[in-house]
Scaffold this active site. Structure first.
Site, PDB file in Angstrom:
ATOM      1  N   ASP A  46      -8.611  -6.284  -4.940  1.00 14.98           N
ATOM      2  CA  ASP A  46      -8.193  -4.987  -4.400  1.00 14.98           C
ATOM      3  C   ASP A  46      -8.951  -3.861  -5.088  1.00 14.98           C
ATOM      4  OD1 ASP A  46      -6.846  -2.736  -3.438  1.00 14.98           O
ATOM      5  OD2 ASP A  46      -4.887  -3.725  -3.467  1.00 14.98           O
ATOM      6  N   HIS A  90      -7.892  -5.554  -0.366  1.00 15.15           N
ATOM      7  CA  HIS A  90      -6.623  -4.831  -0.255  1.00 15.15           C
ATOM      8  C   HIS A  90      -5.814  -5.286   0.958  1.00 15.15           C
ATOM      9  CE1 HIS A  90      -3.737  -1.582  -0.532  1.00 15.15           C
ATOM     10  NE2 HIS A  90      -4.032  -1.182   0.686  1.00 15.15           N
ATOM     11  N   SER A 109       0.842  -1.185   0.000  1.00  9.75           N
ATOM     12  CA  SER A 109       0.000   0.000   0.000  1.00  9.75           C
ATOM     13  C   SER A 109       0.889   1.252   0.000  1.00  9.75           C
ATOM     14  CB  SER A 109      -0.948  -0.039   1.194  1.00  9.75           C
ATOM     15  OG  SER A 109      -2.000   0.874   1.039  1.00  9.75           O
TER      16      SER A 109
END
Length: 373
Positions: free
Chosen positions: A306, A339, A143
């Protein structure tokens, strides 16, 4: 217990990209394992939005990548020396908005300047300089941490041997920026925001909690929410009762309240904006020109579900790198955690990471052998 150390280190004054100068920057960092005599076994870990330097287990408890890093784990600290630091602008020991401004003796608050992903990476490089580490075997993160990994490859190609960016992007999409702004506006609308100068008060707790609730919806998948919560009611009220509380509502409120207890709203806003402005092609002639600077092999890890960082983007980055003759690979996993899978699905991700690092170790050993000859 694995050999572990927790430290803070001053890197002196630091000028951020916008031109502002922080007169004194302290970096909080933690290490696991033992640095080899040749200093060639370093793995740098970069954390995500609300993460910190505690990536692996410490005497205080588990770390946020507990299943990935540790003795005998995928990143084996019997073999590698792992370093993780809290990013510039953080609220876990590294200088940030809640830190004392030397000029006033009070918290920076609204006076803290905006920072970028590149600023974070430059601070990490300064930390490594201070530790006498010229080059790392690998940089890994997911991320926002993955954004830092990509910047490491572009900014310091001679200092990194391998790159492992997970669930991330070379630039933030309009959709991701939109979600970030919903969270931002919730904080700014809280009457306790006070323009960012709320210390020592509690600050915009309600706004920060709502921002986290929005974030949690984007971090997980539709399938997971449906399976875990469905339309179940938590408080036993009838559906037509105005006070009915669905299980999913209870979950999101709990997540919001939990973040409020451990995170600073100013830091949250600062890091959201750093992610919004992230674009490795900015000021470098575009995406391909930036990617051309990367010399290290890259292992991209994407997650099919995601919502924020679709794996098609990572496939495109890998294809661009391969067209330039570079070593770029993509691993895609499927998980209902969406995610957040990069933090959870470690038995899917870990074997690929272990093999990629082992490969780097072999290359380093062969290089050292040739130099001895």
């Amino acid at each position: 217990m694995d050999r572990h150390a927790r430290n803070t280190l001053s890197i002196g004054s630091f000028q951020v990209e916008c031109g502002a100068v922080l007169p004194e920057v302290t970096v909080a960092y933690e290490t696991w394992g033992t640095l080899s005599p040749e200093r060639d076994n370093v793995v740098l870990v970069c954390h995500a939005l609300t993460g910190d330097a505690r990536a692996a287990r410490t005497p205080d408890g588990p770390g946020w990548w507990e299943g990935l890093i540790g003795p005998g784990r995928y990143i084996d600290t019997n073999r590698y020396f792992v370093i993780a630091s809290n990013v510039l602008g953080g609220c876990y020991g590294t200088t940030g908005p809640s830190s004392t401004n030397p000029a006033t003796g009070k918290p920076y608050g609204s006076a803290f300047p905006p920072v970028t992903i590149r600023d974070m990476v430059r601070v990490q490089a300064r930390l490594l300089d201070a530790l006498g580490i010229d080059r790392v075997l690998a940089v890994i993160g997911g991320s926002m941490g993955g954004m830092q990994v990509l910047e490491w490859g572009v900014m310091y190609p001679d200092r990194v041997g391998r790159l492992i960016p997970m669930a991330t992007a070379a630039y933030l999409s309009a959709t991701a920026i939109a979600y970030n702004d919903i969270g931002r506006q919730a904080i700014l609308a809280d009457p306790n925001w006070r323009g960012g100068d709320y210390y020592p008060g509690p600050g915009p707790e309600k706004g920060l909690a709502i921002a986290r609730m929005v974030g949690m919806v984007t971090y997980r998948s539709v399938a997971l929410f449906d399976e875990r919560f469905g339309r179940s009611v938590r408080n036993g009220k009838a559906i037509h009762d105005p006070d009915v509380l669905f299980e999913v509502e209870s979950y999101l409120r709990y997540q919001g309240e939990k973040l409020v207890r451990r995170f600073d709203a100013n830091t949250y806003l600062l890091l959201l904006r750093a992610m919004d402005t992230h674009d490795i092609g900015r000021g470098r002639g575009g995406l391909d020109a930036a990617l051309s600077r990367i010399t290290a092999p890259v292992l991209f890890v994407g997650i099919e579900e995601d919502l924020l960082y679709p794996p098609a983007h990572l496939r495109d980055l890998a294809a661009r790198l391969r067209r330039m003759g570079k070593d770029a690979r993509v691993v895609e996993i499927s998980t209902p955690y969406g995610h957040d899978g990069f933090l959870i699905e470690l038995d899917q991700i870990g074997p690929h990471v272990r093999a990629f690092l082992a490969e780097a170790h072999v290359v380093a050993a062969k290089t050292a052998s040739r130099q001895v000859v």
